[in-house]
Write an enzyme that holds these catalytic residues in place. Structure first.
Site, PDB file in Angstrom:
ATOM      1  N   CYS A  44      -3.867   8.656   2.144  1.00 53.69           N
ATOM      2  CA  CYS A  44      -3.836  10.252   1.540  1.00 53.69           C
ATOM      3  C   CYS A  44      -4.351  10.284   0.288  1.00 53.69           C
ATOM      4  O   CYS A  44      -4.821   9.153  -0.393  1.00 53.69           O
ATOM      5  CB  CYS A  44      -2.436  10.451   1.700  1.00 53.69           C
ATOM      6  SG  CYS A  44      -1.376   9.828   0.323  1.00 53.69           S
ATOM      7  N   GLU A  80       1.080   2.301   1.311  1.00 52.46           N
ATOM      8  CA  GLU A  80      -0.047   2.028   0.218  1.00 52.46           C
ATOM      9  C   GLU A  80       0.760   1.762  -1.142  1.00 52.46           C
ATOM     10  O   GLU A  80       0.489   0.804  -1.893  1.00 52.46           O
ATOM     11  CB  GLU A  80      -1.289   2.676  -0.031  1.00 52.46           C
ATOM     12  CG  GLU A  80      -2.211   2.741   1.077  1.00 52.46           C
ATOM     13  CD  GLU A  80      -1.819   3.863   2.238  1.00 52.46           C
ATOM     14  OE1 GLU A  80      -2.631   4.348   3.052  1.00 52.46           O
ATOM     15  OE2 GLU A  80      -0.781   4.698   2.250  1.00 52.46           O
ATOM     16  N   ASN A 101       5.571   2.596   5.065  1.00 53.92           N
ATOM     17  CA  ASN A 101       5.922   3.913   4.604  1.00 53.92           C
ATOM     18  C   ASN A 101       7.437   4.155   4.805  1.00 53.92           C
ATOM     19  O   ASN A 101       8.043   3.480   5.874  1.00 53.92           O
ATOM     20  CB  ASN A 101       5.177   5.122   5.318  1.00 53.92           C
ATOM     21  CG  ASN A 101       5.333   4.985   6.751  1.00 53.92           C
ATOM     22  OD1 ASN A 101       5.369   4.165   7.617  1.00 53.92           O
ATOM     23  ND2 ASN A 101       5.526   6.248   7.481  1.00 53.92           N
ATOM     24  N   ILE A 102       7.972   4.789   3.943  1.00 57.26           N
ATOM     25  CA  ILE A 102       9.389   4.912   3.909  1.00 57.26           C
ATOM     26  C   ILE A 102       9.792   6.423   3.532  1.00 57.26           C
ATOM     27  O   ILE A 102       9.190   6.996   2.587  1.00 57.26           O
ATOM     28  CB  ILE A 102       9.905   4.037   2.793  1.00 57.26           C
ATOM     29  CG1 ILE A 102       9.631   2.422   3.029  1.00 57.26           C
ATOM     30  CG2 ILE A 102      11.673   4.149   2.811  1.00 57.26           C
ATOM     31  CD1 ILE A 102      10.053   1.700   2.060  1.00 57.26           C
ATOM     32  N   GLU A 103      10.095   7.119   4.715  1.00 55.61           N
ATOM     33  CA  GLU A 103      10.384   8.438   4.698  1.00 55.61           C
ATOM     34  C   GLU A 103      12.172   8.794   4.149  1.00 55.61           C
ATOM     35  O   GLU A 103      12.766   7.928   4.223  1.00 55.61           O
ATOM     36  CB  GLU A 103      10.269   8.937   6.098  1.00 55.61           C
ATOM     37  CG  GLU A 103       8.790   8.962   6.459  1.00 55.61           C
ATOM     38  CD  GLU A 103       8.826   9.729   8.010  1.00 55.61           C
ATOM     39  OE1 GLU A 103       7.716   9.776   8.273  1.00 55.61           O
ATOM     40  OE2 GLU A 103       9.815   9.987   8.395  1.00 55.61           O
ATOM     41  N   CYS A 159       4.339   6.358   0.792  1.00 56.62           N
ATOM     42  CA  CYS A 159       3.459   5.833   1.707  1.00 56.62           C
ATOM     43  C   CYS A 159       3.248   4.177   1.557  1.00 56.62           C
ATOM     44  O   CYS A 159       3.951   3.702   0.726  1.00 56.62           O
ATOM     45  CB  CYS A 159       2.042   6.173   1.458  1.00 56.62           C
ATOM     46  SG  CYS A 159       1.805   8.094   1.467  1.00 56.62           S
ATOM     47  N   CYS A 167      -2.491   8.636  -2.601  1.00 51.46           N
ATOM     48  CA  CYS A 167      -2.713   7.086  -2.368  1.00 51.46           C
ATOM     49  C   CYS A 167      -3.887   6.468  -2.968  1.00 51.46           C
ATOM     50  O   CYS A 167      -4.000   5.445  -3.597  1.00 51.46           O
ATOM     51  CB  CYS A 167      -2.349   6.523  -1.060  1.00 51.46           C
ATOM     52  SG  CYS A 167      -0.741   6.472  -0.754  1.00 51.46           S
TER      53      CYS A 167
END
Length: 129
Positions: free
Chosen positions: A85, A54, A41-43, A52, A88
């Site tokens: 989620c 995925e 995941n990359i915020e 996310c 995803c």
């Protein structure tokens, strides 16, 4: 193969960029080409502009030449057996059959597995007939 997916998903968490939530997630896909594609995941500070694990793994699969998801492993150290989620699940449904196996791991390697169709029983699709 699912144990290899677990190791790849767990390793992917090291690449997570999650400074805001402190909630790293890793995912690993077994694709129809026999390769494993992973992602984290990359915020982004401009929430909800991140993505996310995925989604990252799916992107790597497509860019690597894979066409179809056969299995996926998801690992989040802070949430045992973390499911994908809803967004995803829909993204996975674009590239996987309802029977595709979703393996949700805990730190100790224990796993809960469900078919994508069980996690997203009425996915949106292009079948308009």
């Amino acid at each position: 193969m699912s144990h290899d997916l677990f190791k790849a998903a767990k390793a992917a968490t090291a690449f997570s960029h999650s400074p805001y939530s402190k909630f790293p997630v890793g995912a690993a896909i077994l694709a129809d080409d026999g390769k494993v594609y992973s992602g984290a995941n990359i915020e982004n500070i401009a929430f909800p502009q991140g993505w996310c694990a995925e989604t990252t793994a799916l992107s790597h699969m497509i860019m690597g030449g894979g066409k179809k998801v056969l299995e996926i492993a998801v690992f989040a150290p802070r949430h045992p057996h973390c499911p994908p989620c809803g967004g995803c699940r829909q993204k996975l449904a674009e590239f996987a059959d309802a029977s595709a196996q979703i393996h949700m791991y805990a730190e100790d390697g224990s796993v809960k597995t469900a078919a994508l169709g069980d996690l997203l029983p009425m996915n949106f699709n292009a079948d308009l007939t």
